[in-house]
Design a protein around this motif. Structure first.
Motif, PDB file in Angstrom:
ATOM      1  N   MET A 161       0.680  -1.289   0.129  1.00  0.00           N
ATOM      2  CA  MET A 161       0.111  -0.118   0.157  1.00  0.00           C
ATOM      3  C   MET A 161       0.980   1.243   0.147  1.00  0.00           C
ATOM      4  O   MET A 161       0.687   2.063  -0.696  1.00  0.00           O
ATOM      5  N   ILE A 162       1.850   1.538   0.669  1.00  0.00           N
ATOM      6  CA  ILE A 162       2.990   2.444   0.949  1.00  0.00           C
ATOM      7  C   ILE A 162       3.544   2.556  -0.573  1.00  0.00           C
ATOM      8  O   ILE A 162       3.579   3.780  -0.948  1.00  0.00           O
ATOM      9  N   ALA A 163       4.115   1.621  -0.972  1.00  0.00           N
ATOM     10  CA  ALA A 163       4.375   1.664  -2.446  1.00  0.00           C
ATOM     11  C   ALA A 163       3.561   2.175  -3.363  1.00  0.00           C
ATOM     12  O   ALA A 163       3.992   2.930  -4.146  1.00  0.00           O
ATOM     13  N   ALA A 164       2.460   1.717  -3.503  1.00  0.00           N
ATOM     14  CA  ALA A 164       1.471   2.393  -4.369  1.00  0.00           C
ATOM     15  C   ALA A 164       1.131   3.671  -4.213  1.00  0.00           C
ATOM     16  O   ALA A 164       0.851   4.368  -5.270  1.00  0.00           O
ATOM     17  N   ALA A 165       1.210   4.061  -2.951  1.00  0.00           N
ATOM     18  CA  ALA A 165       0.761   5.620  -2.724  1.00  0.00           C
ATOM     19  C   ALA A 165       2.149   6.340  -3.105  1.00  0.00           C
ATOM     20  O   ALA A 165       1.844   7.495  -3.659  1.00  0.00           O
ATOM     21  N   LEU A 166       3.184   5.900  -2.984  1.00  0.00           N
ATOM     22  CA  LEU A 166       4.324   6.786  -3.141  1.00  0.00           C
ATOM     23  C   LEU A 166       4.902   6.688  -4.490  1.00  0.00           C
ATOM     24  O   LEU A 166       5.643   7.883  -4.901  1.00  0.00           O
ATOM     25  N   ILE A 167       4.215   5.665  -5.506  1.00  0.00           N
ATOM     26  CA  ILE A 167       5.174   5.466  -6.505  1.00  0.00           C
ATOM     27  C   ILE A 167       4.947   6.956  -7.642  1.00  0.00           C
ATOM     28  O   ILE A 167       5.760   7.021  -8.341  1.00  0.00           O
ATOM     29  N   SER A 168       3.674   7.246  -7.516  1.00  0.00           N
ATOM     30  CA  SER A 168       3.582   8.540  -8.438  1.00  0.00           C
ATOM     31  C   SER A 168       3.886   9.986  -8.027  1.00  0.00           C
ATOM     32  O   SER A 168       3.608  10.831  -8.572  1.00  0.00           O
ATOM     33  N   ARG A 169       4.553   9.827  -6.815  1.00  0.00           N
ATOM     34  CA  ARG A 169       5.359  11.166  -6.041  1.00  0.00           C
ATOM     35  C   ARG A 169       4.037  12.150  -6.209  1.00  0.00           C
ATOM     36  O   ARG A 169       3.812  13.341  -6.777  1.00  0.00           O
ATOM     37  N   PRO A 170       3.064  11.971  -5.575  1.00  0.00           N
ATOM     38  CA  PRO A 170       1.928  12.767  -5.221  1.00  0.00           C
ATOM     39  C   PRO A 170       2.123  14.078  -4.534  1.00  0.00           C
ATOM     40  O   PRO A 170       3.107  14.251  -3.830  1.00  0.00           O
ATOM     41  N   ARG A 171       1.348  15.185  -4.799  1.00  0.00           N
ATOM     42  CA  ARG A 171       1.661  16.207  -4.196  1.00  0.00           C
ATOM     43  C   ARG A 171       1.277  16.298  -2.785  1.00  0.00           C
ATOM     44  O   ARG A 171       1.724  17.285  -1.956  1.00  0.00           O
ATOM     45  N   LEU A 172       0.346  15.563  -2.401  1.00  0.00           N
ATOM     46  CA  LEU A 172      -0.313  15.565  -1.082  1.00  0.00           C
ATOM     47  C   LEU A 172      -0.539  13.944  -0.792  1.00  0.00           C
ATOM     48  O   LEU A 172      -1.115  13.342  -1.406  1.00  0.00           O
ATOM     49  N   LEU A 173       0.286  13.470   0.344  1.00  0.00           N
ATOM     50  CA  LEU A 173       0.007  12.088   0.714  1.00  0.00           C
ATOM     51  C   LEU A 173      -0.687  12.143   2.138  1.00  0.00           C
ATOM     52  O   LEU A 173      -0.247  12.749   2.951  1.00  0.00           O
ATOM     53  N   ILE A 174      -1.613  11.299   2.239  1.00  0.00           N
ATOM     54  CA  ILE A 174      -2.427  11.302   3.411  1.00  0.00           C
ATOM     55  C   ILE A 174      -2.020   9.654   4.034  1.00  0.00           C
ATOM     56  O   ILE A 174      -2.208   8.879   3.123  1.00  0.00           O
ATOM     57  N   ALA A 227      10.979   1.961  10.813  1.00  0.00           N
ATOM     58  CA  ALA A 227      11.819   3.033  10.658  1.00  0.00           C
ATOM     59  C   ALA A 227      12.226   3.078   9.377  1.00  0.00           C
ATOM     60  O   ALA A 227      12.567   4.222   8.872  1.00  0.00           O
ATOM     61  N   GLN A 228      12.417   2.105   8.598  1.00  0.00           N
ATOM     62  CA  GLN A 228      12.830   2.125   7.297  1.00  0.00           C
ATOM     63  C   GLN A 228      11.791   2.816   6.576  1.00  0.00           C
ATOM     64  O   GLN A 228      11.960   3.619   5.609  1.00  0.00           O
ATOM     65  N   ILE A 229      10.476   2.476   6.590  1.00  0.00           N
ATOM     66  CA  ILE A 229       9.388   2.924   6.074  1.00  0.00           C
ATOM     67  C   ILE A 229       9.246   4.586   6.319  1.00  0.00           C
ATOM     68  O   ILE A 229       9.042   5.422   5.213  1.00  0.00           O
ATOM     69  N   LEU A 230       9.431   4.772   7.539  1.00  0.00           N
ATOM     70  CA  LEU A 230       9.208   6.359   7.926  1.00  0.00           C
ATOM     71  C   LEU A 230      10.332   7.100   7.244  1.00  0.00           C
ATOM     72  O   LEU A 230       9.973   8.051   6.732  1.00  0.00           O
ATOM     73  N   SER A 231      11.542   6.806   7.347  1.00  0.00           N
ATOM     74  CA  SER A 231      12.720   7.133   6.566  1.00  0.00           C
ATOM     75  C   SER A 231      12.281   7.554   4.965  1.00  0.00           C
ATOM     76  O   SER A 231      12.706   8.530   4.341  1.00  0.00           O
ATOM     77  N   LEU A 232      11.954   6.222   4.330  1.00  0.00           N
ATOM     78  CA  LEU A 232      11.548   6.360   2.863  1.00  0.00           C
ATOM     79  C   LEU A 232      10.583   7.474   2.713  1.00  0.00           C
ATOM     80  O   LEU A 232      10.659   8.129   1.580  1.00  0.00           O
ATOM     81  N   MET A 233       9.299   7.561   3.560  1.00  0.00           N
ATOM     82  CA  MET A 233       8.389   8.433   3.276  1.00  0.00           C
ATOM     83  C   MET A 233       8.894   9.799   3.258  1.00  0.00           C
ATOM     84  O   MET A 233       8.749  10.859   2.603  1.00  0.00           O
ATOM     85  N   SER A 234       9.675   9.998   4.272  1.00  0.00           N
ATOM     86  CA  SER A 234      10.441  11.369   4.469  1.00  0.00           C
ATOM     87  C   SER A 234      11.292  11.738   3.424  1.00  0.00           C
ATOM     88  O   SER A 234      11.284  12.705   2.610  1.00  0.00           O
ATOM     89  N   GLU A 235      12.133  10.616   2.890  1.00  0.00           N
ATOM     90  CA  GLU A 235      13.072  10.874   1.686  1.00  0.00           C
ATOM     91  C   GLU A 235      12.331  11.219   0.391  1.00  0.00           C
ATOM     92  O   GLU A 235      12.608  12.129  -0.228  1.00  0.00           O
ATOM     93  N   LEU A 236      11.226  10.644  -0.002  1.00  0.00           N
ATOM     94  CA  LEU A 236      10.425  10.802  -1.131  1.00  0.00           C
ATOM     95  C   LEU A 236       9.955  12.045  -1.156  1.00  0.00           C
ATOM     96  O   LEU A 236       9.514  12.490  -2.105  1.00  0.00           O
ATOM     97  N   ALA A 237       9.193  12.428   0.188  1.00  0.00           N
ATOM     98  CA  ALA A 237       8.389  13.557   0.261  1.00  0.00           C
ATOM     99  C   ALA A 237       9.330  14.839  -0.086  1.00  0.00           C
ATOM    100  O   ALA A 237       8.959  15.523  -0.702  1.00  0.00           O
ATOM    101  N   ALA A 238      10.597  14.741   0.508  1.00  0.00           N
ATOM    102  CA  ALA A 238      11.586  15.712   0.391  1.00  0.00           C
ATOM    103  C   ALA A 238      12.084  15.713  -1.127  1.00  0.00           C
ATOM    104  O   ALA A 238      12.003  16.894  -1.743  1.00  0.00           O
ATOM    105  N   GLU A 239      12.236  14.711  -1.846  1.00  0.00           N
ATOM    106  CA  GLU A 239      12.565  14.743  -3.172  1.00  0.00           C
ATOM    107  C   GLU A 239      11.685  15.173  -4.175  1.00  0.00           C
ATOM    108  O   GLU A 239      11.805  15.988  -5.043  1.00  0.00           O
ATOM    109  N   ALA A 240      10.318  14.912  -3.912  1.00  0.00           N
ATOM    110  CA  ALA A 240       9.125  15.428  -4.674  1.00  0.00           C
ATOM    111  C   ALA A 240       8.460  16.713  -4.338  1.00  0.00           C
ATOM    112  O   ALA A 240       7.532  17.084  -4.680  1.00  0.00           O
TER     113      ALA A 240
END
Length: 228
Positions: free
Chosen positions: A162-175, A189-202
């Protein structure tokens, strides 16, 4: 300027005279900002999030207030307009991953779907990106797992899908509604780090619903509290 503005939101069950479930919620999220929404169970956090996505269950309805996404009024947007935003500009990680996945479709196809639907990649490229995203969220043997159905995966793996499906399109808003509750501490910890990283990237804004104050302290720029 805020990316998301919720003003005086009211949600009821059974119409305008029915049971009040959410009353007077106001919050805003700036581009690239992480806002944590916290509060006791039953205070309406998930309902508030679902109203942004236009996914309230049958029998529930917004009876007051306004939800603006980048200046667009989501509550008056036609259904097809909202569908175009979902998965492309708006994405949500749901609290119950198993029930949110299609039981009849391989998980790799479900992760790749938004890229194909919104014309961001062809089927082969979308599938390759899906496998890579499954790897990034910590799923072992992602190429093999991508061919499996949700029933063949553990609850924690379904959550990562589910997390992968939400992040793959680099949305402008992630809930993210309790995005790591089904995961062990290491994967969390790995997932939270990834969410933070991808949010910063996009430059993605995040509305994070959680009971975990450690997660709030680590990720959130601001905190909104719901009560009652």
């Amino acid at each position: 300027m805020s990316l998301l503005q919720i003003s005086d939101l009211a949600i009821r069950a059974g119409g305008a005279e029915g049971l009040s479930l959410v009353d007077g919620v106001t919050l805003d999220i700036a581009p690239g900002e992480v806002v944590a929404l916290v509060g006791e169970s039953g205070s309406g956090k998930s309902l508030t999030a679902l109203s942004v996505m236009g996914l309230l269950a049958e029998g529930l309805q917004v009876t007051g207030g306004q939800i603006l996404f980048d200046g667009t009024d989501l509550l008056s947007l036609p259904a097809d307009g909202l569908r175009r935003l979902r998965g492309q500009d708006l994405a949500m990680i749901f609290q119950e991953p198993v029930s949110s996945l299609n039981p009849l479709a391989p998980v790799g196809d479900q992760v790749a779907e938004s890229l194909i639907v919104h014309g961001k990649a062809g089927p082969a490229e979308a599938r390759a990106q899906a496998v890579e995203m499954l790897r990034r969220v910590g799923i072992p043997e992602p190429e093999r797992r991508a061919r499996q159905l949700p029933a063949e995966l553990s609850g924690g793996m379904c959550q990562r899908v589910m997390i992968a499906a939400a992040l793959i399109s680099r949305p402008r808003l992630l809930i993210a509604d309790e995005p790591t509750t089904a995961l062990d501490v290491t994967i969390q910890a790995q997932i939270l780090s990834l969410m933070s990283e991808l949010a910063a990237e996009a430059g993605t804004s995040v509305l994070l619903i959680t009971h975990d104050m450690g997660v709030v302290a680590e990720l959130a720029d601001r905190v909104c509290v719901m009560y009652g």
